[in-house]
Design a protein around this motif. Structure first.
Motif, PDB file in Angstrom:
ATOM      1  N   PHE A  30      30.749  28.517  -5.142  1.00 58.09           N
ATOM      2  CA  PHE A  30      29.819  28.299  -6.248  1.00 58.09           C
ATOM      3  C   PHE A  30      29.653  29.605  -7.050  1.00 58.09           C
ATOM      4  CE2 PHE A  30      25.491  28.403  -7.975  1.00 58.09           C
ATOM      5  CZ  PHE A  30      25.504  27.259  -8.756  1.00 58.09           C
ATOM      6  N   TYR A  31      29.394  30.706  -6.349  1.00 62.63           N
ATOM      7  CA  TYR A  31      29.282  32.008  -7.028  1.00 62.63           C
ATOM      8  C   TYR A  31      30.582  32.345  -7.751  1.00 62.63           C
ATOM      9  CZ  TYR A  31      25.177  32.863  -4.089  1.00 62.63           C
ATOM     10  OH  TYR A  31      23.967  32.778  -3.479  1.00 62.63           O
ATOM     11  N   LYS A  32      31.679  32.077  -7.056  1.00 66.61           N
ATOM     12  CA  LYS A  32      32.992  32.412  -7.607  1.00 66.61           C
ATOM     13  C   LYS A  32      33.235  31.630  -8.900  1.00 66.61           C
ATOM     14  CE  LYS A  32      37.440  33.817  -7.150  1.00 66.61           C
ATOM     15  NZ  LYS A  32      38.114  32.995  -8.123  1.00 66.61           N
ATOM     16  N   SER A  33      32.847  30.362  -8.921  1.00 67.12           N
ATOM     17  CA  SER A  33      33.105  29.570 -10.124  1.00 67.12           C
ATOM     18  C   SER A  33      32.210  30.028 -11.274  1.00 67.12           C
ATOM     19  CB  SER A  33      32.970  28.073  -9.851  1.00 67.12           C
ATOM     20  OG  SER A  33      31.620  27.712  -9.829  1.00 67.12           O
ATOM     21  N   ILE A  34      31.002  30.469 -10.970  1.00 65.98           N
ATOM     22  CA  ILE A  34      30.147  31.016 -12.039  1.00 65.98           C
ATOM     23  C   ILE A  34      30.782  32.303 -12.573  1.00 65.98           C
ATOM     24  CG2 ILE A  34      27.877  31.979 -12.608  1.00 65.98           C
ATOM     25  CD1 ILE A  34      27.182  29.295 -11.852  1.00 65.98           C
TER      26      ILE A  34
ATOM     27  N   TYR B 228      20.786  40.757  -8.900  1.00 65.90           N
ATOM     28  CA  TYR B 228      21.815  40.052  -9.675  1.00 65.90           C
ATOM     29  C   TYR B 228      21.126  39.035 -10.575  1.00 65.90           C
ATOM     30  CZ  TYR B 228      20.819  36.088  -6.761  1.00 65.90           C
ATOM     31  OH  TYR B 228      20.133  35.063  -6.142  1.00 65.90           O
ATOM     32  N   VAL B 229      21.877  38.590 -11.570  1.00 62.73           N
ATOM     33  CA  VAL B 229      21.453  37.445 -12.385  1.00 62.73           C
ATOM     34  C   VAL B 229      22.703  36.667 -12.754  1.00 62.73           C
ATOM     35  CG1 VAL B 229      21.508  38.779 -14.564  1.00 62.73           C
ATOM     36  CG2 VAL B 229      20.135  36.690 -14.424  1.00 62.73           C
ATOM     37  N   MET B 230      22.623  35.350 -12.730  1.00 58.10           N
ATOM     38  CA  MET B 230      23.770  34.548 -13.168  1.00 58.10           C
ATOM     39  C   MET B 230      23.315  33.319 -13.956  1.00 58.10           C
ATOM     40  SD  MET B 230      25.192  33.181  -9.525  1.00 58.10           S
ATOM     41  CE  MET B 230      24.169  32.300  -8.358  1.00 58.10           C
ATOM     42  N   TRP B 231      24.117  33.004 -14.962  1.00 62.81           N
ATOM     43  CA  TRP B 231      23.852  31.877 -15.862  1.00 62.81           C
ATOM     44  C   TRP B 231      25.072  30.960 -15.889  1.00 62.81           C
ATOM     45  CZ3 TRP B 231      19.582  31.433 -19.374  1.00 62.81           C
ATOM     46  CH2 TRP B 231      18.718  32.534 -19.388  1.00 62.81           C
TER      47      TRP B 231
ATOM     48  N   PHE C  56      26.971  37.369 -15.855  1.00 62.64           N
ATOM     49  CA  PHE C  56      26.749  37.568 -14.423  1.00 62.64           C
ATOM     50  C   PHE C  56      26.670  39.073 -14.208  1.00 62.64           C
ATOM     51  CE2 PHE C  56      28.142  35.550 -10.093  1.00 62.64           C
ATOM     52  CZ  PHE C  56      27.255  36.363  -9.407  1.00 62.64           C
ATOM     53  N   LEU C  57      25.457  39.574 -14.028  1.00 61.68           N
ATOM     54  CA  LEU C  57      25.235  41.021 -13.929  1.00 61.68           C
ATOM     55  C   LEU C  57      24.697  41.374 -12.548  1.00 61.68           C
ATOM     56  CD1 LEU C  57      23.435  41.685 -17.349  1.00 61.68           C
ATOM     57  CD2 LEU C  57      25.896  41.610 -16.867  1.00 61.68           C
TER      58      LEU C  57
ATOM     59  N   CYS D 230      29.128  41.816 -12.857  1.00 61.97           N
ATOM     60  CA  CYS D 230      29.546  41.554 -11.478  1.00 61.97           C
ATOM     61  C   CYS D 230      31.076  41.519 -11.411  1.00 61.97           C
ATOM     62  CB  CYS D 230      28.972  40.201 -11.049  1.00 61.97           C
ATOM     63  SG  CYS D 230      29.360  39.757  -9.368  1.00 61.97           S
ATOM     64  N   LYS D 231      31.607  42.074 -10.323  1.00 59.05           N
ATOM     65  CA  LYS D 231      33.048  41.982 -10.072  1.00 59.05           C
ATOM     66  C   LYS D 231      33.257  41.136  -8.824  1.00 59.05           C
ATOM     67  CE  LYS D 231      33.322  46.791 -11.350  1.00 59.05           C
ATOM     68  NZ  LYS D 231      33.358  48.051 -10.639  1.00 59.05           N
ATOM     69  N   LEU D 232      34.499  40.714  -8.645  1.00 59.19           N
ATOM     70  CA  LEU D 232      34.785  39.845  -7.500  1.00 59.19           C
ATOM     71  C   LEU D 232      34.311  40.459  -6.182  1.00 59.19           C
ATOM     72  CD1 LEU D 232      36.025  37.147  -6.781  1.00 59.19           C
ATOM     73  CD2 LEU D 232      38.240  38.293  -6.545  1.00 59.19           C
ATOM     74  N   ASN D 233      34.543  41.746  -6.009  1.00 60.62           N
ATOM     75  CA  ASN D 233      34.149  42.330  -4.717  1.00 60.62           C
ATOM     76  C   ASN D 233      32.660  42.651  -4.599  1.00 60.62           C
ATOM     77  OD1 ASN D 233      34.058  44.630  -6.207  1.00 60.62           O
ATOM     78  ND2 ASN D 233      35.778  45.650  -5.193  1.00 60.62           N
ATOM     79  N   ASP D 234      31.879  42.295  -5.619  1.00 62.11           N
ATOM     80  CA  ASP D 234      30.415  42.385  -5.505  1.00 62.11           C
ATOM     81  C   ASP D 234      29.812  41.105  -4.925  1.00 62.11           C
ATOM     82  OD1 ASP D 234      30.069  44.930  -6.823  1.00 62.11           O
ATOM     83  OD2 ASP D 234      30.369  43.911  -8.758  1.00 62.11           O
TER      84      ASP D 234
END
Ligand code: ACO
Ligand code: ZN
Length: 177
Positions: free
Chosen positions: A50-54, A75-78, A62-63, A26-30
């Protein structure tokens, strides 16, 4: 679905799932696209920061999956949490699956599996001992996906969700395959 071969490709690059679907970091603009998928597919919504801090803290796990127009379709985030270890005064890391979702029209093509397998390899680099997550007890499909990765129901968290539904707490030793 051919995901086995694809998942061996280094996720620093992108992985081609089908003709025009890619899995990449993931990139910031995603983030806007990630939030759109989350709000459409899951009742648990989070604020932008919250997303930004992850993304700032755990970017390698974060894919996103994107379509031919580079639009986010999954997406997936851990996050990695430090917990006191049972047998010493040290801390150990555990990988906590924060959220995974795939847009409805793209489901059942192996995207969720590819997101999960590649993000697990990435989060393991934080020297974690366990993988953990919560899932709604009614979410049969997600539970099936997690069981494919050997996550096991460990306990029930009562009233975990805002609407009162219980969660299964699912756990796996990080070194298990
Ligand atoms: N019926 C039964 N099992 C299913 C179904 C279905 N309709 N769809 C997927 N599965 C199971 C199967 O075990 C499947 O493996 P298989 O194809 O080898 O049989 C496995 O899930 C993975 O299928 P994929 O195609 O790789 O997954 P998909 O891209 O469809 O994404 C996901 C799965 C992410 C759970 C998707 O259904 C989704 O976005 N659901 C809504 C959001 C959600 O519930 N997210 C999880 C919340 S919990 C948390 O985030 C910690
Ligand atoms: Zn959680």
């Amino acid at each position: 679905m051919g995901t086995d071969k694809e998942t061996k490709i280094n996720i620093m690059n992108s992985i081609k799932i089908e003709s025009q679907i890619l899995i990449r970091r993931c990139k910031l603009n995603d983030l806007e696209g990630v939030i759109e998928v989350n709000e459409r597919e899951l009742p648990e919504d989070y604020p932008y920061f919250f997303y930004k801090s992850i993304l700032d803290n755990f970017p390698e796990a974060f894919l996103v999956a994107t379509d031919k127009d580079n639009k986010v379709i999954g997406y997936v985030m851990w996050r990695v949490e430090q917990i006191p270890s049972m047998d010493s005064l040290k801390y150990v890391n555990k990988g906590h699956l924060v959220s995974i979702a795939v847009s409805e029209e793209y489901r059942r093509r192996g995207i969720g599996t590819t997101l999960l397998s590649n993000s697990i390899s990435a989060v393991k680099k934080h020297k974690i001992t366990e993988l953990v997550l919560e899932v709604r007890v009614s979410n049969y499909i997600a539970i099936k996906l997690y069981e494919k990765f050997n996550l096991k129901m460990n306990s029930v968290k009562k009233n975990y969700y805002r609407d009162g539904e219980n969660a299964y707490y699912m756990v796996r030793n990080a070194d298990t395959n």
